[in-house]
Design a protein around this motif. Sequence first.
Motif, PDB file in Angstrom:
ATOM      1  N   PRO A  78       0.832  -1.211   0.000  1.00 46.01           N
ATOM      2  CA  PRO A  78       0.000   0.000   0.000  1.00 46.01           C
ATOM      3  C   PRO A  78       0.863   1.255   0.000  1.00 46.01           C
ATOM      4  O   PRO A  78       1.877   1.319   0.710  1.00 46.01           O
ATOM      5  N   GLY A  79       0.458   2.219  -0.816  1.00 46.75           N
ATOM      6  CA  GLY A  79       1.235   3.440  -0.968  1.00 46.75           C
ATOM      7  C   GLY A  79       2.264   3.374  -2.069  1.00 46.75           C
ATOM      8  O   GLY A  79       2.869   4.400  -2.421  1.00 46.75           O
ATOM      9  N   GLY A  80       2.491   2.190  -2.613  1.00 43.09           N
ATOM     10  CA  GLY A  80       3.481   2.017  -3.659  1.00 43.09           C
ATOM     11  C   GLY A  80       2.963   2.393  -5.040  1.00 43.09           C
ATOM     12  O   GLY A  80       1.839   2.872  -5.195  1.00 43.09           O
ATOM     13  N   SER A  81       3.809   2.151  -6.041  1.00 41.49           N
ATOM     14  CA  SER A  81       3.490   2.515  -7.416  1.00 41.49           C
ATOM     15  C   SER A  81       3.769   1.356  -8.368  1.00 41.49           C
ATOM     16  O   SER A  81       4.627   0.514  -8.104  1.00 41.49           O
ATOM     17  N   LEU A  82       3.049   1.358  -9.463  1.00 40.16           N
ATOM     18  CA  LEU A  82       3.273   0.434 -10.571  1.00 40.16           C
ATOM     19  C   LEU A  82       2.949   1.166 -11.857  1.00 40.16           C
ATOM     20  O   LEU A  82       2.131   2.085 -11.862  1.00 40.16           O
ATOM     21  N   ARG A  83       3.581   0.741 -12.938  1.00 43.67           N
ATOM     22  CA  ARG A  83       3.228   1.262 -14.252  1.00 43.67           C
ATOM     23  C   ARG A  83       2.844   0.094 -15.148  1.00 43.67           C
ATOM     24  O   ARG A  83       3.654  -0.785 -15.405  1.00 43.67           O
ATOM     25  N   LEU A  84       1.620   0.130 -15.611  1.00 47.00           N
ATOM     26  CA  LEU A  84       1.144  -0.883 -16.548  1.00 47.00           C
ATOM     27  C   LEU A  84       1.384  -0.408 -17.973  1.00 47.00           C
ATOM     28  O   LEU A  84       1.328   0.792 -18.256  1.00 47.00           O
ATOM     29  N   SER A  85       1.618  -1.373 -18.848  1.00 46.89           N
ATOM     30  CA  SER A  85       1.793  -1.074 -20.266  1.00 46.89           C
ATOM     31  C   SER A  85       0.818  -1.891 -21.086  1.00 46.89           C
ATOM     32  O   SER A  85       0.461  -3.016 -20.705  1.00 46.89           O
ATOM     33  N   CYS A  86       0.409  -1.340 -22.214  1.00 45.78           N
ATOM     34  CA  CYS A  86      -0.455  -2.041 -23.155  1.00 45.78           C
ATOM     35  C   CYS A  86       0.122  -1.813 -24.544  1.00 45.78           C
ATOM     36  O   CYS A  86       0.073  -0.690 -25.065  1.00 45.78           O
ATOM     37  N   ALA A  87       0.698  -2.867 -25.115  1.00 43.72           N
ATOM     38  CA  ALA A  87       1.298  -2.772 -26.440  1.00 43.72           C
ATOM     39  C   ALA A  87       0.271  -3.164 -27.494  1.00 43.72           C
ATOM     40  O   ALA A  87      -0.337  -4.227 -27.414  1.00 43.72           O
ATOM     41  N   ALA A  88       0.094  -2.286 -28.462  1.00 42.01           N
ATOM     42  CA  ALA A  88      -0.874  -2.521 -29.533  1.00 42.01           C
ATOM     43  C   ALA A  88      -0.156  -2.896 -30.820  1.00 42.01           C
ATOM     44  O   ALA A  88       0.925  -2.392 -31.112  1.00 42.01           O
ATOM     45  N   SER A  89      -0.769  -3.769 -31.580  1.00 45.66           N
ATOM     46  CA  SER A  89      -0.241  -4.152 -32.889  1.00 45.66           C
ATOM     47  C   SER A  89      -1.414  -4.422 -33.820  1.00 45.66           C
ATOM     48  O   SER A  89      -2.561  -4.492 -33.397  1.00 45.66           O
ATOM     49  N   GLY A  90      -1.109  -4.578 -35.086  1.00 45.34           N
ATOM     50  CA  GLY A  90      -2.171  -4.791 -36.066  1.00 45.34           C
ATOM     51  C   GLY A  90      -2.561  -3.474 -36.708  1.00 45.34           C
ATOM     52  O   GLY A  90      -1.701  -2.695 -37.103  1.00 45.34           O
ATOM     53  N   SER A  91      -3.841  -3.203 -36.774  1.00 42.50           N
ATOM     54  CA  SER A  91      -4.346  -1.992 -37.424  1.00 42.50           C
ATOM     55  C   SER A  91      -4.264  -0.796 -36.481  1.00 42.50           C
ATOM     56  O   SER A  91      -5.272  -0.165 -36.150  1.00 42.50           O
ATOM     57  N   ILE A  92      -3.056  -0.463 -36.080  1.00 41.48           N
ATOM     58  CA  ILE A  92      -2.864   0.556 -35.051  1.00 41.48           C
ATOM     59  C   ILE A  92      -3.177   1.958 -35.538  1.00 41.48           C
ATOM     60  O   ILE A  92      -3.534   2.827 -34.741  1.00 41.48           O
ATOM     61  N   PHE A  93      -3.070   2.206 -36.822  1.00 47.96           N
ATOM     62  CA  PHE A  93      -3.280   3.563 -37.320  1.00 47.96           C
ATOM     63  C   PHE A  93      -4.745   3.974 -37.268  1.00 47.96           C
ATOM     64  O   PHE A  93      -5.073   5.155 -37.389  1.00 47.96           O
ATOM     65  N   SER A  94      -5.613   3.010 -37.075  1.00 48.37           N
ATOM     66  CA  SER A  94      -7.038   3.318 -37.004  1.00 48.37           C
ATOM     67  C   SER A  94      -7.549   3.406 -35.567  1.00 48.37           C
ATOM     68  O   SER A  94      -8.742   3.591 -35.347  1.00 48.37           O
ATOM     69  N   ILE A  95      -6.639   3.283 -34.605  1.00 47.56           N
ATOM     70  CA  ILE A  95      -7.055   3.321 -33.196  1.00 47.56           C
ATOM     71  C   ILE A  95      -7.434   4.741 -32.788  1.00 47.56           C
ATOM     72  O   ILE A  95      -6.692   5.686 -33.030  1.00 47.56           O
ATOM     73  N   ASN A  96      -8.574   4.867 -32.161  1.00 43.98           N
ATOM     74  CA  ASN A  96      -9.007   6.150 -31.611  1.00 43.98           C
ATOM     75  C   ASN A  96      -8.769   6.135 -30.110  1.00 43.98           C
ATOM     76  O   ASN A  96      -7.671   6.304 -29.652  1.00 43.98           O
ATOM     77  N   ALA A  97      -9.783   5.872 -29.334  1.00 46.36           N
ATOM     78  CA  ALA A  97      -9.624   5.860 -27.882  1.00 46.36           C
ATOM     79  C   ALA A  97      -9.003   4.558 -27.397  1.00 46.36           C
ATOM     80  O   ALA A  97      -9.120   3.508 -28.034  1.00 46.36           O
ATOM     81  N   MET A  98      -8.313   4.661 -26.284  1.00 50.70           N
ATOM     82  CA  MET A  98      -7.775   3.499 -25.571  1.00 50.70           C
ATOM     83  C   MET A  98      -8.037   3.704 -24.090  1.00 50.70           C
ATOM     84  O   MET A  98      -8.320   4.825 -23.646  1.00 50.70           O
ATOM     85  N   GLY A  99      -7.926   2.619 -23.348  1.00 55.80           N
ATOM     86  CA  GLY A  99      -8.153   2.776 -21.911  1.00 55.80           C
ATOM     87  C   GLY A  99      -7.936   1.494 -21.153  1.00 55.80           C
ATOM     88  O   GLY A  99      -7.462   0.497 -21.710  1.00 55.80           O
ATOM     89  N   TRP A 100      -8.313   1.565 -19.879  1.00 58.66           N
ATOM     90  CA  TRP A 100      -8.113   0.441 -18.975  1.00 58.66           C
ATOM     91  C   TRP A 100      -9.400   0.129 -18.208  1.00 58.66           C
ATOM     92  O   TRP A 100     -10.067   1.030 -17.692  1.00 58.66           O
ATOM     93  N   TYR A 101      -9.688  -1.166 -18.101  1.00 62.75           N
ATOM     94  CA  TYR A 101     -10.703  -1.677 -17.197  1.00 62.75           C
ATOM     95  C   TYR A 101      -9.983  -2.429 -16.077  1.00 62.75           C
ATOM     96  O   TYR A 101      -8.831  -2.830 -16.219  1.00 62.75           O
ATOM     97  N   ARG A 102     -10.707  -2.676 -15.006  1.00 66.24           N
ATOM     98  CA  ARG A 102     -10.217  -3.608 -13.996  1.00 66.24           C
ATOM     99  C   ARG A 102     -11.372  -4.438 -13.463  1.00 66.24           C
ATOM    100  O   ARG A 102     -12.518  -3.988 -13.448  1.00 66.24           O
ATOM    101  N   GLN A 103     -11.023  -5.629 -13.028  1.00 66.38           N
ATOM    102  CA  GLN A 103     -12.021  -6.573 -12.507  1.00 66.38           C
ATOM    103  C   GLN A 103     -11.450  -7.202 -11.249  1.00 66.38           C
ATOM    104  O   GLN A 103     -10.410  -7.886 -11.306  1.00 66.38           O
ATOM    105  N   ALA A 104     -12.100  -6.953 -10.142  1.00 65.44           N
ATOM    106  CA  ALA A 104     -11.713  -7.570  -8.878  1.00 65.44           C
ATOM    107  C   ALA A 104     -12.707  -8.679  -8.554  1.00 65.44           C
ATOM    108  O   ALA A 104     -13.876  -8.596  -8.929  1.00 65.44           O
ATOM    109  N   PRO A 105     -12.260  -9.714  -7.854  1.00 65.53           N
ATOM    110  CA  PRO A 105     -13.164 -10.824  -7.507  1.00 65.53           C
ATOM    111  C   PRO A 105     -14.380 -10.318  -6.743  1.00 65.53           C
ATOM    112  O   PRO A 105     -14.255  -9.565  -5.774  1.00 65.53           O
ATOM    113  N   GLY A 106     -15.550 -10.724  -7.201  1.00 70.29           N
ATOM    114  CA  GLY A 106     -16.775 -10.354  -6.514  1.00 70.29           C
ATOM    115  C   GLY A 106     -17.244  -8.934  -6.739  1.00 70.29           C
ATOM    116  O   GLY A 106     -18.228  -8.498  -6.133  1.00 70.29           O
ATOM    117  N   LYS A 107     -16.550  -8.200  -7.600  1.00 68.09           N
ATOM    118  CA  LYS A 107     -16.923  -6.809  -7.851  1.00 68.09           C
ATOM    119  C   LYS A 107     -17.239  -6.616  -9.326  1.00 68.09           C
ATOM    120  O   LYS A 107     -16.816  -7.397 -10.179  1.00 68.09           O
TER     121      LYS A 107
END
Length: 117
Positions: free
Chosen positions: A14-43
């Motif tokens: 708790p109180g620490g830091s992390l950096r997540l990365s998401c590498a895209a490939s394929g038809s990348i030139f047509s990408i508009n929005a990007m983002g992150w979801y999260r899913q916790a157990p039971g939520k």
Amino acid sequence: QVQLVESGGGLVQPGGSLRLSCAASGSIFSINAMGWYRQAPGKQRELVASITSGGSTSYADSVKGRFTISRDNVKNTMYLQMNSLKPEDTAVYYCYAESRGVHYVYWRQGTQVTVSS
């Protein structure tokens, strides 16, 4: 088609830091929005953060002021810098990309983030 691969998760105190990365490939030139979801157990799945091709960002109230989303269009990679992590941030994090009206997200992948002492 757009392929996405998440990385950067792990165990952090708790109180620490992390950096997540998401590498895209394929038809990348047509990408508009990007983002992150999260899913916790039971939520419910939560949309954590989004970024448009123009760089506009939005965040869930639960992470505002602690998380920062960004994207590097040269490297075709999106990031989620997570600071001041809390145990309730524990979840599997998934990235998404929108391209030509298609919402790409691979629910069988994701990266696990565990915040625990």
